[in-house]
Design a protein around this motif. Sequence first.
Motif, mmCIF file in Angstrom:
data_model
loop_
_atom_site.group_PDB
_atom_site.id
_atom_site.type_symbol
_atom_site.label_atom_id
_atom_site.label_comp_id
_atom_site.label_asym_id
_atom_site.label_seq_id
_atom_site.Cartn_x
_atom_site.Cartn_y
_atom_site.Cartn_z
ATOM 1 N N SER A 115 34.701 38.498 42.744
ATOM 2 C CA SER A 115 34.096 39.368 41.736
ATOM 3 C C SER A 115 32.866 38.692 41.129
ATOM 4 C CB SER A 115 35.112 39.698 40.639
ATOM 5 O OG SER A 115 35.544 38.509 40.005
ATOM 6 N N ASP A 117 31.841 38.409 38.103
ATOM 7 C CA ASP A 117 32.035 37.609 36.891
ATOM 8 C C ASP A 117 33.099 36.532 37.052
ATOM 9 O OD1 ASP A 117 34.268 39.167 37.032
ATOM 10 O OD2 ASP A 117 34.004 40.146 35.086
ATOM 11 N N THR A 119 36.283 36.782 37.325
ATOM 12 C CA THR A 119 37.630 37.095 36.827
ATOM 13 C C THR A 119 38.405 37.854 37.899
ATOM 14 O OG1 THR A 119 36.832 39.157 35.856
ATOM 15 C CG2 THR A 119 36.856 37.207 34.437
ATOM 16 N N LYS A 121 40.762 40.533 39.748
ATOM 17 C CA LYS A 121 41.093 41.938 39.524
ATOM 18 C C LYS A 121 42.576 42.096 39.234
ATOM 19 C CE LYS A 121 37.730 44.610 42.237
ATOM 20 N NZ LYS A 121 37.614 45.568 43.375
#
Length: 504
Positions: A115, A117, A119, A121
């Motif tokens: 992802s 950013d 973080t 999912k």
Amino acid sequence: MEIATNHIGAKPSHISRALGHTSVRCHTPQEMGDLGVSGAMTKNVVLYPGLGVGHLTPMVELAKLFVRHGVAVTVALVEPPVKAPNFSATVARAAANNPTITFHVLPPPPPPEPSSDGTPKHHLLQLFDYLGAMNAPLRDFLRSLRAVDALVIDMFCVDALDVAAELSLPVYYFYASGAGDLAVMLNIPSVRAGMDTSFTELGDAVLSFPGAPPIKASDLPAEMSKDSEASKAILRMFQRMPESDGILVNTLESLETRAVRALRDGLCVPNRATPPVYCIGPLVSGGGEKAHGCLRWLDAQPDRSVVFLSFGSLGTFPKTQLEEIAVGLERSGQRFLWVVRSPRSDDQSLNELLQEPDLEALLPDGFLERTKDRGLVLRSWAPQVDVLRHRATGAFVTHCGWNSTLEGVTAGQPLLCWPLYAEQRMNKVFIVEEMKLGVEMRGYDKEMVMAEEVETKVRWVMESEDGRALRERVLAVKDRAAEALKEGGSSYAAFVEFLEDLES
């Protein structure tokens, strides 16, 4: 995950893996005769169970049903993104025990992009992404087969609808949970569209759904209750289900009459046609474990004297809850067989999760010694179907997963309902309020069932007149379920109707 066929007793043609080309083939009519299956194979179907042993196990039972009706079956398996020993063991066992069924492990998709950013999912979004990425290997596999008459998919394999459409294949769902759950979940998208709040904000407010008893908003699956990307993905899953040619449900029509009627009357999918619904269950594993030590222990116990406690492959409790259960069982004075798993934490690796629990550390001091003459605690696993069908077992404390529910009911066991996650709280409502086949273990929704409740309910089900009446109701359903599966029974007739619809 490479599955070595020489280790599992299955012929190479029965289980394979695509590596540049496919080696899977369906059996010829002559081969089916040699394997003891009557009738020529007139149809070929591919079953696609998605991820998870809990979804694979009932799909294997469905495959066996197809074979009994003279249909050739291939089960297309998805390799888990995280290597799971229980998956390979389950596939190996299924292939060895079912030589008339072809098992094929699809090649995995490329690893997902991280992802932006950093973080992770939500796990459900990861599941849908992974199964969506499996469309390409599934499409290639289906194209490689000489003839496919239908694709039968698990409810999470929603993106496989696009593969079936591209290949002009009839596509059916196999809904491994009950008709009541199906009725509610098909109705959820339209209900949610008309709300200006989330189900979470409704708390214990009572909701009304066609075909269902009143259900509290808090009893809906947790991911459905929130206004999140995961809940949107689940809504999409059920919004697309009516695109299929039909839904096979693992239930007994007389067990869920109101829900089945609502589904067939089109009440659960407003402003859109509902596909045909076929109640073909209960499809339950035949068991067959004879050597496990707990079965020998049960052999030494009186008839219907043992309470069996088991909470599924993901059912774990913290040490404090395990101690409450232990105290309640000890005070009850009843015989018990209890499966205990290691407590789970958010930062556990898979290997840590699979480690056997340290019972001495988790349970009260001296508990195992004090109860050794009337209780047996097992680490992590038991041959559940065989335990439930044993003459010494007299009640079942269950997490209300649908597989376990059907296994308990078809064994004639009254259910003490302790739901944990997913749709299990809804199942509890149907079991207790609609089917009248169980009672609730109070406190599960407060995340702590106290020792007093364990003691009271265990004694109630084993000693009271009401407990005996509950057992009689379950035994009556057990008999009805057996009749439904026989030739001329409702579930047998529903499957024949499905095959006739497929033929036309």
